[in-house]
Design an enzyme around this catalytic site. Sequence first.
Site, short mmCIF file in Angstrom:
data_model
loop_
_atom_site.label_atom_id
_atom_site.label_comp_id
_atom_site.label_asym_id
_atom_site.label_seq_id
_atom_site.Cartn_x
_atom_site.Cartn_y
_atom_site.Cartn_z
N THR A 1 11.59 65.37 57.01
CA THR A 1 12.48 65.03 56.49
C THR A 1 13.84 66.09 56.94
O THR A 1 13.36 66.95 57.28
CB THR A 1 12.98 64.48 55.55
OG1 THR A 1 14.64 64.48 54.95
CG2 THR A 1 12.29 65.91 54.83
N ASP A 2 15.69 65.59 57.21
CA ASP A 2 16.61 66.17 57.30
C ASP A 2 16.56 66.77 56.24
O ASP A 2 17.93 67.92 56.11
CB ASP A 2 17.83 65.13 58.01
CG ASP A 2 18.16 63.89 56.95
OD1 ASP A 2 17.42 64.15 55.55
OD2 ASP A 2 19.17 63.26 56.90
N GLU A 3 16.32 66.32 55.24
CA GLU A 3 16.91 67.42 54.10
C GLU A 3 16.45 68.73 53.70
O GLU A 3 16.99 69.19 53.42
CB GLU A 3 15.52 66.54 52.54
CG GLU A 3 16.20 65.91 52.48
CD GLU A 3 15.87 64.16 51.59
OE1 GLU A 3 15.82 65.16 50.15
OE2 GLU A 3 15.74 63.13 51.46
N TYR B 1 11.31 68.61 45.70
CA TYR B 1 10.82 67.76 47.73
C TYR B 1 11.33 68.82 49.02
O TYR B 1 9.76 69.29 49.71
CB TYR B 1 11.17 66.72 47.50
CG TYR B 1 11.33 65.37 49.09
CD1 TYR B 1 10.31 65.39 49.29
CD2 TYR B 1 12.09 65.16 49.69
CE1 TYR B 1 9.69 64.65 50.42
CE2 TYR B 1 11.99 64.33 50.76
CZ TYR B 1 10.99 64.69 51.48
OH TYR B 1 11.18 63.96 52.29
N LYS C 1 9.08 70.17 51.84
CA LYS C 1 8.91 69.53 53.34
C LYS C 1 9.12 71.08 54.10
O LYS C 1 8.88 71.37 55.41
CB LYS C 1 10.03 68.50 53.41
CG LYS C 1 9.60 67.61 53.06
CD LYS C 1 7.76 66.93 53.50
CE LYS C 1 8.24 66.24 54.69
NZ LYS C 1 6.77 65.57 55.10
P1 NAD Z 1 5.64 57.26 50.56
O1 NAD Z 1 6.00 57.59 49.30
O2 NAD Z 1 6.47 55.65 50.85
O3 NAD Z 1 4.39 57.36 50.81
C1 NAD Z 1 3.70 57.95 51.12
C2 NAD Z 1 2.05 57.60 51.72
O4 NAD Z 1 1.46 59.09 51.31
C3 NAD Z 1 1.14 56.85 50.69
O5 NAD Z 1 0.99 55.77 51.14
C4 NAD Z 1 0.61 57.83 49.65
O6 NAD Z 1 -0.48 56.88 48.96
C5 NAD Z 1 0.27 58.51 50.30
N1 NAD Z 1 -0.21 60.13 50.04
C6 NAD Z 1 0.39 61.29 49.54
N2 NAD Z 1 -0.63 62.31 48.86
C7 NAD Z 1 -0.98 61.89 49.76
C8 NAD Z 1 -2.48 62.93 49.70
N3 NAD Z 1 -2.68 63.95 48.95
N4 NAD Z 1 -3.78 62.63 50.56
C9 NAD Z 1 -3.34 61.57 51.04
N5 NAD Z 1 -2.33 60.56 50.95
C10 NAD Z 1 -1.27 60.84 50.29
O7 NAD Z 1 6.79 58.30 51.94
P2 NAD Z 1 7.16 57.30 53.54
O8 NAD Z 1 8.71 57.08 52.89
O9 NAD Z 1 7.31 56.40 53.71
O10 NAD Z 1 7.54 59.31 54.18
C11 NAD Z 1 6.82 58.96 54.76
C12 NAD Z 1 6.87 61.03 55.67
O11 NAD Z 1 8.56 60.23 55.60
C13 NAD Z 1 6.98 62.41 54.19
O12 NAD Z 1 6.53 62.94 55.34
C14 NAD Z 1 8.09 61.99 54.18
O13 NAD Z 1 8.20 63.21 53.92
C15 NAD Z 1 9.23 61.81 55.74
N6 NAD Z 1 10.33 61.03 55.48
C16 NAD Z 1 11.00 60.41 54.92
C17 NAD Z 1 12.34 59.85 54.89
C18 NAD Z 1 12.50 58.64 53.69
O14 NAD Z 1 13.79 57.97 53.54
N7 NAD Z 1 11.68 57.44 53.58
C19 NAD Z 1 13.23 59.91 56.03
C20 NAD Z 1 12.42 61.21 56.67
C21 NAD Z 1 11.28 61.58 56.67
P1 TYD Z 2 16.46 57.98 47.42
O1 TYD Z 2 16.52 57.04 48.45
O2 TYD Z 2 16.47 58.88 46.30
O3 TYD Z 2 16.81 59.59 48.79
P2 TYD Z 2 17.48 60.88 49.08
O4 TYD Z 2 17.66 61.39 47.86
O5 TYD Z 2 16.34 61.94 49.46
O6 TYD Z 2 18.50 60.99 49.88
O7 TYD Z 2 19.01 58.48 47.02
C1 TYD Z 2 19.99 57.85 48.19
C2 TYD Z 2 20.80 58.44 47.51
O8 TYD Z 2 21.25 57.53 45.84
C3 TYD Z 2 21.26 59.80 47.18
O9 TYD Z 2 22.08 60.74 46.88
C4 TYD Z 2 20.43 59.80 45.42
C5 TYD Z 2 21.33 58.43 45.09
N1 TYD Z 2 20.75 57.48 44.10
C6 TYD Z 2 21.39 56.79 43.04
O10 TYD Z 2 22.47 57.62 43.09
N2 TYD Z 2 20.77 56.27 41.95
C7 TYD Z 2 19.23 56.27 42.07
O11 TYD Z 2 18.68 55.39 40.69
C8 TYD Z 2 18.67 56.68 43.26
C9 TYD Z 2 17.11 56.42 43.63
C10 TYD Z 2 19.03 57.51 43.56
#
Ligand code: NAD
Ligand code: TYD
Length: 349
Positions: free
Chosen positions: A131-133, A156, A160
Amino acid sequence: MHTILLTGGAGFIGSHLTRLFVRKYANYKIVNLDKLTYAGNLENLRDIENEPNYQFIKGDITDLELLRKLFAEYKFTAVLHCAAESHVDRSITDPLAFINTNVLGTASLLQAAKEAWSGEFENKIFYHISTDEVYGSLGETGFFTEETAYDPRSPYSASKASSDHIVRAFYHTYKMPVKISNCSNNYGPYHFPEKLIPLCIHNIINNKPLPIYGKGENVRDWLYVEDHVKAIDVVFHNGKIGETYNIGGHNEWTNISLVKELCRQMDGKLGREKGSSEKLITYVTDRAGHDLRYAIDATKLKDELGWTPSLQFEEGISKTIDWYLANAEWLKHVTSGDYQKYYNSQYRS
Ligand code: NAD
Ligand code: TYD
């Protein structure tokens, strides 16, 4: 030809990645290892679950013995590592769950791959999805590049960042053929409704308050999930070993303007009076340590590998809303039970 261990394939991004690879590469075998936490849902994969090149295994990436067994049985040539605990707010209440899965889980996968591949790295890839975070929080200007120093601030993002460092350590120390990509915020179908966009879509449908943290001035850079997994495909096949690629959409929105855009589109789609959904906006206590702004510079990916996002945001959001409106059953299933308990405690004030 690859046999791929894809972790976290039942989650949001993992399910899109699994679908893309299963459909596009009939000659690859995709083994999806997922623990099925609250965020993992096999309904996300219904349309491909019977494909001959796909298999699901329920298991935990921290279980090294299981990983050793799977590597011995399937002779994986690649790992696509998506599994993680992914929600910042949950990391604030339960940081150890994040350190366990994101740090120990990633290290266990690397260890299992290292043992199984034992120095035979030709045609092998360990791809870590991040992630970019990890870069921390930007001020009002500037962008994250691949050279930006890590400065994570939430449990988080720290977990990462830690996993990214361990992946690089295996590259430098053991010559493990790794690739890493760091992506901005994703949105799209199958997004679990604890995250801002699907949470607001769900609440607008149900006429519930739209909780905005602080003043709603925090900025995120949003990318349609299918564009993210297409970028992963490009990096997986053409990216250089040992390199990192930033993925982002050049699409910055303050939370409040994003939620207002959602309200505007949903009023239209639901046939509600103009301005009625905006009345649901409710300002709530800010997130602890809330990062102000994320914005990705994806020039390296564009210049080296030719990837650019395909969808404009208004179109992507429209497609996303349509998907949620057409998939009320999916939404009903994931918002019952455990999720309801989490929701009630997160937004009780
Ligand atoms: P998500 O929470 O939707 O899915 C995570 C999946 O991992 C789930 O299916 C869960 O059951 C599985 N999981 C969790 N713990 C586990 C374990 N111990 N063993 C096996 N499986 C396990 O997450 P996502 O949003 O799809 O993110 C996927 C990846 O992409 C992550 O690594 C996240 O850091 C990265 N990412 C997410 C975003 C975003 O905006 N969602 C952006 C950039 C990077
Ligand atoms: P989120 O979707 O949780 O992603 P991330 O924290 O990984 O960027 O949140 C996106 C933005 O929205 C973040 O600045 C937090 C804000 N947010 C709210 O204002 N209200 C909410 O209920 C949630 C879940 C997030």
